[in-house]
Motif scaffolding. Structure first.
Motif, PDB file in Angstrom:
ATOM      1  N   PRO A  21     -10.132 -24.592  -8.107  1.00  0.00           N
ATOM      2  CA  PRO A  21     -11.020 -23.864  -7.179  1.00  0.00           C
ATOM      3  C   PRO A  21     -10.359 -23.514  -5.847  1.00  0.00           C
ATOM      4  O   PRO A  21     -10.499 -22.388  -5.358  1.00  0.00           O
ATOM      5  N   GLU A  22      -9.608 -24.462  -5.274  1.00  0.00           N
ATOM      6  CA  GLU A  22      -8.986 -24.187  -3.972  1.00  0.00           C
ATOM      7  C   GLU A  22      -7.859 -23.168  -4.092  1.00  0.00           C
ATOM      8  O   GLU A  22      -7.709 -22.290  -3.227  1.00  0.00           O
ATOM      9  N   LEU A  23      -7.061 -23.258  -5.149  1.00  0.00           N
ATOM     10  CA  LEU A  23      -5.958 -22.311  -5.317  1.00  0.00           C
ATOM     11  C   LEU A  23      -6.481 -20.895  -5.554  1.00  0.00           C
ATOM     12  O   LEU A  23      -5.966 -19.932  -4.974  1.00  0.00           O
ATOM     13  N   ILE A  24      -7.500 -20.768  -6.399  1.00  0.00           N
ATOM     14  CA  ILE A  24      -8.088 -19.444  -6.638  1.00  0.00           C
ATOM     15  C   ILE A  24      -8.702 -18.907  -5.354  1.00  0.00           C
ATOM     16  O   ILE A  24      -8.522 -17.727  -5.012  1.00  0.00           O
ATOM     17  N   SER A  25      -9.404 -19.765  -4.625  1.00  0.00           N
ATOM     18  CA  SER A  25     -10.025 -19.353  -3.363  1.00  0.00           C
ATOM     19  C   SER A  25      -8.983 -18.873  -2.363  1.00  0.00           C
ATOM     20  O   SER A  25      -9.190 -17.878  -1.660  1.00  0.00           O
ATOM     21  N   THR A  26      -7.845 -19.568  -2.308  1.00  0.00           N
ATOM     22  CA  THR A  26      -6.786 -19.194  -1.371  1.00  0.00           C
ATOM     23  C   THR A  26      -6.224 -17.811  -1.696  1.00  0.00           C
ATOM     24  O   THR A  26      -6.037 -16.981  -0.794  1.00  0.00           O
ATOM     25  N   ILE A  27      -5.979 -17.558  -2.983  1.00  0.00           N
ATOM     26  CA  ILE A  27      -5.465 -16.247  -3.400  1.00  0.00           C
ATOM     27  C   ILE A  27      -6.476 -15.149  -3.072  1.00  0.00           C
ATOM     28  O   ILE A  27      -6.119 -14.097  -2.516  1.00  0.00           O
ATOM     29  N   LEU A  28      -7.740 -15.375  -3.399  1.00  0.00           N
ATOM     30  CA  LEU A  28      -8.782 -14.370  -3.134  1.00  0.00           C
ATOM     31  C   LEU A  28      -8.939 -14.130  -1.641  1.00  0.00           C
ATOM     32  O   LEU A  28      -9.098 -12.986  -1.200  1.00  0.00           O
ATOM     33  N   ALA A  29      -8.900 -15.208  -0.852  1.00  0.00           N
ATOM     34  CA  ALA A  29      -9.048 -15.088   0.600  1.00  0.00           C
ATOM     35  C   ALA A  29      -7.933 -14.238   1.196  1.00  0.00           C
ATOM     36  O   ALA A  29      -8.166 -13.382   2.053  1.00  0.00           O
ATOM     37  N   LYS A  30      -6.708 -14.467   0.729  1.00  0.00           N
ATOM     38  CA  LYS A  30      -5.572 -13.690   1.232  1.00  0.00           C
ATOM     39  C   LYS A  30      -5.642 -12.245   0.761  1.00  0.00           C
ATOM     40  O   LYS A  30      -5.296 -11.315   1.500  1.00  0.00           O
ATOM     41  N   SER A  31      -6.127 -12.046  -0.468  1.00  0.00           N
ATOM     42  CA  SER A  31      -6.209 -10.695  -1.022  1.00  0.00           C
ATOM     43  C   SER A  31      -7.194  -9.828  -0.235  1.00  0.00           C
ATOM     44  O   SER A  31      -6.879  -8.687   0.112  1.00  0.00           O
ATOM     45  N   VAL A  32      -8.390 -10.363   0.060  1.00  0.00           N
ATOM     46  CA  VAL A  32      -9.379  -9.559   0.802  1.00  0.00           C
ATOM     47  C   VAL A  32      -8.948  -9.378   2.257  1.00  0.00           C
ATOM     48  O   VAL A  32      -9.231  -8.343   2.871  1.00  0.00           O
ATOM     49  N   ALA A  33      -8.251 -10.377   2.813  1.00  0.00           N
ATOM     50  CA  ALA A  33      -7.734 -10.231   4.177  1.00  0.00           C
ATOM     51  C   ALA A  33      -6.681  -9.121   4.226  1.00  0.00           C
ATOM     52  O   ALA A  33      -6.632  -8.334   5.184  1.00  0.00           O
ATOM     53  N   LEU A  34      -5.849  -9.042   3.191  1.00  0.00           N
ATOM     54  CA  LEU A  34      -4.862  -7.966   3.106  1.00  0.00           C
ATOM     55  C   LEU A  34      -5.548  -6.610   2.961  1.00  0.00           C
ATOM     56  O   LEU A  34      -5.123  -5.624   3.562  1.00  0.00           O
ATOM     57  N   GLU A  35      -6.608  -6.571   2.155  1.00  0.00           N
ATOM     58  CA  GLU A  35      -7.353  -5.323   1.973  1.00  0.00           C
ATOM     59  C   GLU A  35      -7.888  -4.820   3.314  1.00  0.00           C
ATOM     60  O   GLU A  35      -7.807  -3.627   3.630  1.00  0.00           O
ATOM     61  N   LYS A  36      -8.417  -5.743   4.101  1.00  0.00           N
ATOM     62  CA  LYS A  36      -8.938  -5.399   5.423  1.00  0.00           C
ATOM     63  C   LYS A  36      -7.822  -4.861   6.321  1.00  0.00           C
ATOM     64  O   LYS A  36      -7.981  -3.845   7.008  1.00  0.00           O
ATOM     65  N   THR A  37      -6.670  -5.517   6.293  1.00  0.00           N
ATOM     66  CA  THR A  37      -5.559  -5.107   7.132  1.00  0.00           C
ATOM     67  C   THR A  37      -4.952  -3.799   6.661  1.00  0.00           C
ATOM     68  O   THR A  37      -4.490  -2.989   7.469  1.00  0.00           O
ATOM     69  N   GLU A  38      -4.934  -3.576   5.350  1.00  0.00           N
ATOM     70  CA  GLU A  38      -4.419  -2.318   4.806  1.00  0.00           C
ATOM     71  C   GLU A  38      -5.236  -1.138   5.310  1.00  0.00           C
ATOM     72  O   GLU A  38      -4.691  -0.082   5.636  1.00  0.00           O
ATOM     73  N   GLU A  39      -6.556  -1.319   5.403  1.00  0.00           N
ATOM     74  CA  GLU A  39      -7.407  -0.237   5.922  1.00  0.00           C
ATOM     75  C   GLU A  39      -7.151  -0.015   7.412  1.00  0.00           C
ATOM     76  O   GLU A  39      -7.111   1.115   7.885  1.00  0.00           O
ATOM     77  N   GLN A  40      -6.972  -1.114   8.150  1.00  0.00           N
ATOM     78  CA  GLN A  40      -6.677  -0.986   9.584  1.00  0.00           C
ATOM     79  C   GLN A  40      -5.353  -0.260   9.801  1.00  0.00           C
ATOM     80  O   GLN A  40      -5.215   0.538  10.724  1.00  0.00           O
ATOM     81  N   LEU A  41      -4.386  -0.524   8.933  1.00  0.00           N
ATOM     82  CA  LEU A  41      -3.096   0.164   9.021  1.00  0.00           C
ATOM     83  C   LEU A  41      -3.280   1.660   8.786  1.00  0.00           C
ATOM     84  O   LEU A  41      -2.647   2.487   9.446  1.00  0.00           O
ATOM     85  N   GLY A  42      -4.173   2.003   7.860  1.00  0.00           N
ATOM     86  CA  GLY A  42      -4.466   3.419   7.598  1.00  0.00           C
ATOM     87  C   GLY A  42      -5.009   4.117   8.829  1.00  0.00           C
ATOM     88  O   GLY A  42      -4.666   5.280   9.097  1.00  0.00           O
ATOM     89  N   LYS A  43      -5.831   3.412   9.607  1.00  0.00           N
ATOM     90  CA  LYS A  43      -6.390   4.000  10.828  1.00  0.00           C
ATOM     91  C   LYS A  43      -5.292   4.253  11.868  1.00  0.00           C
ATOM     92  O   LYS A  43      -5.312   5.251  12.578  1.00  0.00           O
ATOM     93  N   ILE A  44      -4.332   3.320  11.945  1.00  0.00           N
ATOM     94  CA  ILE A  44      -3.204   3.506  12.865  1.00  0.00           C
ATOM     95  C   ILE A  44      -2.382   4.716  12.437  1.00  0.00           C
ATOM     96  O   ILE A  44      -1.938   5.518  13.258  1.00  0.00           O
ATOM     97  N   HIS A  45      -2.178   4.860  11.121  1.00  0.00           N
ATOM     98  CA  HIS A  45      -1.451   6.016  10.593  1.00  0.00           C
ATOM     99  C   HIS A  45      -2.155   7.312  10.974  1.00  0.00           C
ATOM    100  O   HIS A  45      -1.503   8.303  11.339  1.00  0.00           O
ATOM    101  N   ASP A  46      -3.487   7.332  10.877  1.00  0.00           N
ATOM    102  CA  ASP A  46      -4.262   8.529  11.241  1.00  0.00           C
ATOM    103  C   ASP A  46      -4.059   8.865  12.714  1.00  0.00           C
ATOM    104  O   ASP A  46      -3.932  10.037  13.081  1.00  0.00           O
ATOM    105  N   LYS A  47      -4.018   7.838  13.558  1.00  0.00           N
ATOM    106  CA  LYS A  47      -3.807   8.038  14.992  1.00  0.00           C
ATOM    107  C   LYS A  47      -2.426   8.648  15.250  1.00  0.00           C
ATOM    108  O   LYS A  47      -2.287   9.601  16.034  1.00  0.00           O
ATOM    109  N   LEU A  48      -1.422   8.111  14.579  1.00  0.00           N
ATOM    110  CA  LEU A  48      -0.065   8.624  14.756  1.00  0.00           C
ATOM    111  C   LEU A  48       0.059  10.048  14.220  1.00  0.00           C
ATOM    112  O   LEU A  48       0.778  10.871  14.781  1.00  0.00           O
ATOM    113  N   GLU A  49      -0.651  10.337  13.132  1.00  0.00           N
ATOM    114  CA  GLU A  49      -0.613  11.677  12.560  1.00  0.00           C
ATOM    115  C   GLU A  49      -1.165  12.700  13.547  1.00  0.00           C
ATOM    116  O   GLU A  49      -0.638  13.812  13.681  1.00  0.00           O
ATOM    117  N   ALA A  50      -2.233  12.299  14.272  1.00  0.00           N
ATOM    118  CA  ALA A  50      -2.806  13.184  15.286  1.00  0.00           C
ATOM    119  C   ALA A  50      -1.807  13.428  16.420  1.00  0.00           C
ATOM    120  O   ALA A  50      -1.685  14.548  16.935  1.00  0.00           O
TER     121      ALA A  50
END
Length: 279
Positions: A130-159
């Motif tokens: 349970p803890e190992l699966i939870s750790t992987i899932l926690a990191k995966s969704v945190a990365l998903e959140k950061t990947e979207e934030q990176l996309g917003k920075i890219h949009d800013k630079l594109e402008a």
């Protein structure tokens, strides 16, 4: 045969102070970055104000993710998120389910572990699953959140690049500083704080745990996603260096022209004095 264990992971913020929550819950332990705060039993019952099954747990990670084990009701997730918000006021309760992932652990009389996008099948229960699966899932969704934030920075630079292409070369220091700060914050949240490369302690003492964690890490492509984010971050820094050099060059050119104009003006005054046009 044991019933399946369900997991729901949510990335709700960038950072959670586990020690504040532990003190509030009466847990006499100092938590470090790499270990989650595991809440269950009476403590979880006091938070949710309802009966809690022995199999139900909530794991809170310092990098802003929460994993609910054997929970499926939205009201329970919302209630717990509200509890966390009392310690981290910047949490947006309206969007707590924006970055989520559902997963489950199944048991079957099989020799091999079977990994899929929605569940994993193992031969028998081990306490660390349970803890190992939870750790992987926690990191995966945190990365998903950061990947979207990176996309917003890219949009800013594109402008900003569009402005350069249109000949609008001047970029203010404040704008450069704000964009650079976003990149630094992104790098801190992703590369430093989510700790993709760090493994739970149990993986160093149990070969079964280590192999299982490595397989899940590879299946969720955490290392590959980490490398892509890191390379994209380096590109962002290079782009910002280019913007900064252009901005400084323009300012340097402007100062040089001012100096030239002043010198020409001084020469004209001298000539006018020589010919007697001005006293």
């Amino acid at each position: 045969m044991m019933e399946a264990i369900t997991f729901k992971a949510c990335a709700i913020t960038n950072e959670i102070d586990l020690n504040k929550i532990a003190i509030h819950c009466g847990i006499p332990k100092k938590f470090t970055w790499e270990e989650p705060l595991i809440l269950k039993g009476d403590i979880l019952r006091s938070i949710l104000y309802k009966n809690v099954d022995e199999s139900q747990q909530v794991l809170v990670f310092s990098f802003g993710s929460i994993v609910f084990i054997n929970y499926s009701h939205e009201d329970e997730i919302k209630a717990f998120s509200s509890f966390i918000q009392s310690f981290e006021p910047d949490i947006d309760l309206v969007n707590v389910d924006r970055y989520t992932d559902d997963y489950s652990l199944h048991f079957s009389e099989t020799e091999n572990i079977n990994l899929t996008d929605e569940y994993v099948v193992v031969p028998k229960y081990e306490f660390f699953y349970p803890e190992l699966i939870s750790t992987i899932l926690a990191k995966s969704v945190a990365l998903e959140k950061t990947e979207e934030q990176l996309g917003k920075i890219h949009d800013k630079l594109e402008a900003m690049i569009d402005r350069l292409e249109k000949g609008k070369l001047r970029i203010g220091n404040k704008e450069l500083a704000r964009t650079t700060a976003k990149i630094v914050r992104h790098e801190y949240n992703t590369l430093a704080y989510i700790m993709i490369l760090d493994k739970p302690d149990i993986t160093w003492t149990s070969s079964i745990a280590g192999e299982f964690y490595d397989r899940m890490l590879e299946f969720f492509e955490l290392n590959d996603r980490y490398k892509i984010l890191k390379s994209k971050t380096e590109i962002l820094y290079n782009i910002m260096d280019g913007f900064s050099n252009i901005s400084h060059s323009i300012r340097g050119l402007f100062v040089e022209w001012i100096i030239v104009i002043l010198i020409v003006f001084e020469i004209l005054l001298t000539i006018l004095e020589i010919v007697g046009w001005i006293p």
